[in-house]
Scaffold this active site. Structure first.
Site, PDB file in Angstrom:
ATOM      1  N   GLY A  23     -11.430  -8.295   0.644  1.00  0.00           N
ATOM      2  CA  GLY A  23     -11.353  -9.669   0.527  1.00  0.00           C
ATOM      3  C   GLY A  23     -11.735 -10.091   2.029  1.00  0.00           C
ATOM      4  O   GLY A  23     -12.746 -10.988   2.394  1.00  0.00           O
ATOM      5  N   THR A  65      -6.395  -7.188   5.376  1.00  0.00           N
ATOM      6  CA  THR A  65      -6.649  -7.263   7.216  1.00  0.00           C
ATOM      7  C   THR A  65      -6.879  -8.930   8.039  1.00  0.00           C
ATOM      8  O   THR A  65      -5.799  -9.455   8.834  1.00  0.00           O
ATOM      9  CB  THR A  65      -8.165  -6.802   7.046  1.00  0.00           C
ATOM     10  OG1 THR A  65      -8.669  -4.910   6.244  1.00  0.00           O
ATOM     11  CG2 THR A  65      -8.578  -6.556   8.750  1.00  0.00           C
ATOM     12  N   ASP A  85      -6.206   5.486  -7.091  1.00  0.00           N
ATOM     13  CA  ASP A  85      -6.893   5.019  -6.628  1.00  0.00           C
ATOM     14  C   ASP A  85      -7.880   7.104  -6.713  1.00  0.00           C
ATOM     15  O   ASP A  85      -7.174   7.581  -5.340  1.00  0.00           O
ATOM     16  CB  ASP A  85      -7.450   4.999  -4.969  1.00  0.00           C
ATOM     17  CG  ASP A  85      -8.410   5.290  -4.385  1.00  0.00           C
ATOM     18  OD1 ASP A  85      -9.394   5.561  -5.046  1.00  0.00           O
ATOM     19  OD2 ASP A  85      -8.349   3.878  -3.494  1.00  0.00           O
ATOM     20  N   ASP A 121      -0.616  -0.287  -3.980  1.00  0.00           N
ATOM     21  CA  ASP A 121      -2.424  -0.259  -3.926  1.00  0.00           C
ATOM     22  C   ASP A 121      -2.683   0.736  -3.451  1.00  0.00           C
ATOM     23  O   ASP A 121      -1.779   1.390  -2.980  1.00  0.00           O
ATOM     24  CB  ASP A 121      -2.502  -1.772  -2.256  1.00  0.00           C
ATOM     25  CG  ASP A 121      -3.740  -2.085  -2.443  1.00  0.00           C
ATOM     26  OD1 ASP A 121      -4.453  -2.105  -3.322  1.00  0.00           O
ATOM     27  OD2 ASP A 121      -4.395  -2.638  -1.528  1.00  0.00           O
ATOM     28  N   SER A 170       1.300  -1.511  -0.293  1.00  0.00           N
ATOM     29  CA  SER A 170      -0.368   0.032   0.220  1.00  0.00           C
ATOM     30  C   SER A 170       0.899   0.908  -0.142  1.00  0.00           C
ATOM     31  O   SER A 170       1.915   1.020   0.102  1.00  0.00           O
ATOM     32  CB  SER A 170      -0.555   0.181   1.307  1.00  0.00           C
ATOM     33  OG  SER A 170      -0.164  -0.274   2.341  1.00  0.00           O
ATOM     34  N   GLY A 174     -11.193  -4.066   5.990  1.00  0.00           N
ATOM     35  CA  GLY A 174     -11.048  -3.784   7.723  1.00  0.00           C
ATOM     36  C   GLY A 174     -12.603  -4.903   7.680  1.00  0.00           C
ATOM     37  O   GLY A 174     -12.606  -5.453   7.193  1.00  0.00           O
TER      38      GLY A 174
HETATM   39  O1  G3H Z   1      -6.817  -2.925  -1.023  1.00  0.00           O
HETATM   40  C1  G3H Z   1      -6.744  -4.125  -0.430  1.00  0.00           C
HETATM   41  C2  G3H Z   1      -7.344  -4.847  -0.110  1.00  0.00           C
HETATM   42  O2  G3H Z   1      -9.050  -4.669  -0.625  1.00  0.00           O
HETATM   43  C3  G3H Z   1      -7.699  -5.369   1.045  1.00  0.00           C
HETATM   44  O3  G3H Z   1      -8.792  -5.200   2.339  1.00  0.00           O
HETATM   45  O4  G3H Z   1      -8.563  -5.217   3.913  1.00  0.00           O
HETATM   46  O5  G3H Z   1     -10.669  -5.992   4.104  1.00  0.00           O
HETATM   47  O6  G3H Z   1      -8.924  -7.633   3.263  1.00  0.00           O
HETATM   48  P1  G3H Z   1      -8.985  -5.853   3.546  1.00  0.00           P
HETATM   49 ZN    ZN Z   2      -8.460  -1.890  -1.153  1.00  0.00          ZN
END
Ligand code: G3H
Ligand code: ZN
Length: 285
Positions: free
Chosen positions: A210, A233, A104, A82, A50, A181
């Protein structure tokens, strides 16, 4: 092996109805675990840093780490930046050797989102770097990007064709009910919206947030044609919980950091292997 791009991975995944897993890393141990899990599953993998992870590790340092890992990897590895909102950082990552970036601009108005994402695509092309962008706003908290429930906006299918055409992106992140999250309540994906978007574009689609979505729901999306699933997360929590556990278990006289950190790799590898198998990409390397 050299790093691969989203263009190398996602069109095939979409065609063969599996999804490539994309996993956030924040240091050496979870990065090594992600790759080990992918190798165990014999699956291609997308390793994501990220914007915050890049600021923490260093852009060139993150690129060097994953390029080094990929050299001897037994599976194709894509290194993806990311959720980047800082365009200078995106350009630095592209120059440093990231094989993919996500711009983004989802918080911006539609026209600005198109213009700014298209400019990143033009820049990245010269470096053979793929680009993902987001239309609609995924709710929840992803580091510096916080989208309150009331501000989360599902992707409007009608806006998709022009967005994909004019930006020239390689993958499209859509908002259709997933949240960044841990979920505060049961996730509810809008499958009809996903179906409508799939009908309107050939561009590979990405599910963000996810963590915490029932696997059956993710598999339904993949069967419909979704090609990339992001998980962050769950790995972060596994990393932190493993350190907590090791601090409680390891003798107070121990001072070798590796004694505390080593188990993180295996814990992350197990999660990644399980996800890649569930996403149908095991054996696709
Ligand atoms: O871009 C990263 C993901 O969308 C992570 O989402 O932390 O809810 O698994 P998450
Ligand atoms: Zn994301």
């Amino acid at each position: 092996m050299e790093l691969v791009t989203l263009r190398d991975l996602l069109p095939r995944a979409k065609k063969e109805r599996y999804a490539v897993g994309a996993f956030n890393f924040n240091g050496y141990e979870d990065a090594a675990g992600i790759l080990a899990g992918a190798e165990e599953a014999r699956s291609p993998v997308i390793m994501m840093a990220s914007q915050g992870a890049c600021q923490y590790i260093g852009v060139y340092e993150a690129a060097g780490l994953v390029q080094g890992m990929a050299k001897r990897a037994k599976v194709p590895v894509c290194l993806h930046l990311d959720h980047a909102t800082d365009y200078d950082l995106i350009k630095e990552a592209v120059k440093a050797g990231f094989s993919s970036v996500m711009v983004d601009a989802s918080a911006k108005p539609y026209e600005d989102n198109i213009r700014e994402s298209a400019a990143i695509v033009r820049f990245a092309r010269d470096y053979n770097c793929s680009v993902e962008a987001e239309l609609g706003k995924v709710g929840g908290k992803e580091e510096h990007i916080v989208v309150e429930d009331r501000s989360a906006t599902f992707t409007d299918p009608a806006e998709v064709p022009r967005y994909v055409e004019e930006t020239g992106i390689d993958a499209l992140a859509i908002a259709f009910g997933s949240v960044h999250g841990f979920y505060k309540s049961e996730p509810k994906l809008d499958f009809e919206r996903l179906a409508a978007i799939l009908k309107l574009t050939d561009c590979p689609l990405v599910l963000h947030g996810g963590t915490g979505i029932p696997i059956a729901d993710i598999q339904r999306c993949i069967t419909m044609g979704l090609a990339k699933v992001n998980v962050g997360t769950e790995l972060k929590a596994a990393f932190a919980n493993t350190i907590r556990k090791m601090c409680a278990e390891v003798s107070p006289d121990e001072f070798d950091p590796r004694k505390f950190l080593k188990p993180v790799k295996a814990v992350c590898a197990a999660i990644v292997k399980e996800k890649l198998t569930a996403f149908g990409s095991a054996g696709k390397a």
